[in-house]
Write a protein that holds these residues in place. Structure first.
Motif, PDB file in Angstrom:
ATOM      1  N   ALA A   1       0.833  -1.214   0.000  1.00 38.72           N
ATOM      2  CA  ALA A   1       0.000   0.000   0.000  1.00 38.72           C
ATOM      3  C   ALA A   1       0.863   1.259   0.000  1.00 38.72           C
ATOM      4  N   ALA A   2       1.959   1.239   0.743  1.00 42.46           N
ATOM      5  CA  ALA A   2       2.858   2.405   0.764  1.00 42.46           C
ATOM      6  C   ALA A   2       3.445   2.637  -0.625  1.00 42.46           C
ATOM      7  N   ILE A   3       3.847   1.572  -1.279  1.00 44.84           N
ATOM      8  CA  ILE A   3       4.401   1.711  -2.636  1.00 44.84           C
ATOM      9  C   ILE A   3       3.309   2.121  -3.606  1.00 44.84           C
ATOM     10  N   ALA A   4       2.112   1.575  -3.458  1.00 43.36           N
ATOM     11  CA  ALA A   4       1.004   1.929  -4.355  1.00 43.36           C
ATOM     12  C   ALA A   4       0.676   3.417  -4.260  1.00 43.36           C
ATOM     13  N   ALA A   5       0.689   3.969  -3.053  1.00 37.52           N
ATOM     14  CA  ALA A   5       0.420   5.405  -2.885  1.00 37.52           C
ATOM     15  C   ALA A   5       1.502   6.228  -3.571  1.00 37.52           C
ATOM     16  N   TRP A   6       2.739   5.781  -3.476  1.00 36.15           N
ATOM     17  CA  TRP A   6       3.845   6.475  -4.142  1.00 36.15           C
ATOM     18  C   TRP A   6       3.717   6.365  -5.658  1.00 36.15           C
ATOM     19  N   VAL A   7       3.410   5.172  -6.151  1.00 39.21           N
ATOM     20  CA  VAL A   7       3.249   4.972  -7.598  1.00 39.21           C
ATOM     21  C   VAL A   7       2.145   5.880  -8.134  1.00 39.21           C
ATOM     22  N   GLU A   8       1.073   6.005  -7.371  1.00 36.76           N
ATOM     23  CA  GLU A   8      -0.073   6.827  -7.788  1.00 36.76           C
ATOM     24  C   GLU A   8       0.326   8.287  -8.041  1.00 36.76           C
ATOM     25  N   ARG A   9       1.288   8.784  -7.284  1.00 34.25           N
ATOM     26  CA  ARG A   9       1.691  10.192  -7.427  1.00 34.25           C
ATOM     27  C   ARG A   9       3.017  10.371  -8.162  1.00 34.25           C
ATOM     28  N   THR A  10       3.573   9.288  -8.681  1.00 36.86           N
ATOM     29  CA  THR A  10       4.890   9.334  -9.321  1.00 36.86           C
ATOM     30  C   THR A  10       4.752   9.032 -10.802  1.00 36.86           C
ATOM     31  N   PRO A  11       4.970  10.021 -11.656  1.00 38.71           N
ATOM     32  CA  PRO A  11       4.695   9.834 -13.081  1.00 38.71           C
ATOM     33  C   PRO A  11       5.691   8.939 -13.835  1.00 38.71           C
ATOM     34  N   TRP A  12       6.855   8.692 -13.296  1.00 35.89           N
ATOM     35  CA  TRP A  12       7.857   7.950 -14.048  1.00 35.89           C
ATOM     36  C   TRP A  12       7.800   6.440 -13.846  1.00 35.89           C
ATOM     37  N   VAL A  13       6.946   5.978 -12.941  1.00 34.93           N
ATOM     38  CA  VAL A  13       6.930   4.552 -12.593  1.00 34.93           C
ATOM     39  C   VAL A  13       5.498   4.027 -12.492  1.00 34.93           C
ATOM     40  N   ASP A  14       5.350   2.733 -12.716  1.00 36.24           N
ATOM     41  CA  ASP A  14       4.062   2.066 -12.555  1.00 36.24           C
ATOM     42  C   ASP A  14       4.336   0.615 -12.162  1.00 36.24           C
ATOM     43  N   PHE A  15       3.308  -0.077 -11.743  1.00 40.73           N
ATOM     44  CA  PHE A  15       3.464  -1.495 -11.434  1.00 40.73           C
ATOM     45  C   PHE A  15       3.661  -2.282 -12.719  1.00 40.73           C
TER      46      PHE A  15
END
Length: 163
Positions: free
Chosen positions: A59-73
């Motif tokens: 969940a912590a990584i998912a929240a970061w991914v959500e606001r980080t344009p250069w990365v995704d799952f």
């Protein structure tokens, strides 16, 4: 002269080897380590608590991914994402515009920066996966450590991207 391990005796296969027979006595240190790990898991609250710790890390990584344009799952469908071996891909258009060799080099440089700073080890994606990141989010990792890593990932990306 040491006894040589054999899978046959008198020309016959030793079938008990395939039915749980112990070949060598396990090290008592290994046994104690396993017992210590089980005791730790129990102190944490058991299986449910360990699963919750791993899911919290995801969940912590998912929240970061959500606001980080250069990365995704890497796994686009949330139900298929691992909460232990969390795999990420770089989706930045500049990165995607590189050939595979160049993308691999960017990730290698990013990982080297993280290792040099002592903030992450062995976070490159699996060798058969697209160039990206793989973060261990298992129950043995504190969520606060995952949260502390995320700004370092952004820093390393800026460094390798040259932005």
């Amino acid at each position: 002269m040491p006894k040589i391990f054999r899978m046959k005796e008198d020309g016959k296969l030793l079938a008990d080897l395939f039915e749980g027979s112990t070949i060598n006595t396990p090290s008592m240190l290994c046994v104690e380590d396993a017992l210590d790990g089980l005791a730790w898991a129990e102190r944490c609250g058991g299986v449910d608590a360990l699963v919750a710790r791993s899911e919290g890390n995801l969940a912590a990584i998912a929240a970061w991914v959500e606001r980080t344009p250069w990365v995704d799952f890497l796994a686009r469908v949330p139900a298929t994402r691992s909460c232990t071996s969390i795999c990420l891909q770089v989706v930045d258009p500049w990165f995607q515009g590189q050939d595979e060799s160049a993308r691999a080099k960017v990730i290698k440089n990013l990982v080297a920066l993280l290792e040099k700073e002592g903030v992450a080890l062995d976070v490159a994606s699996y060798r058969d996966a697209p160039p990206g990141l793989r973060i261990w989010g298992g129950a043995t990792v504190e969520r606060s450590d995952i949260e502390a890593l995320l700004p370092w990932l952004d820093w390393a990306w800026v460094e390798v991207r040259g932005a």
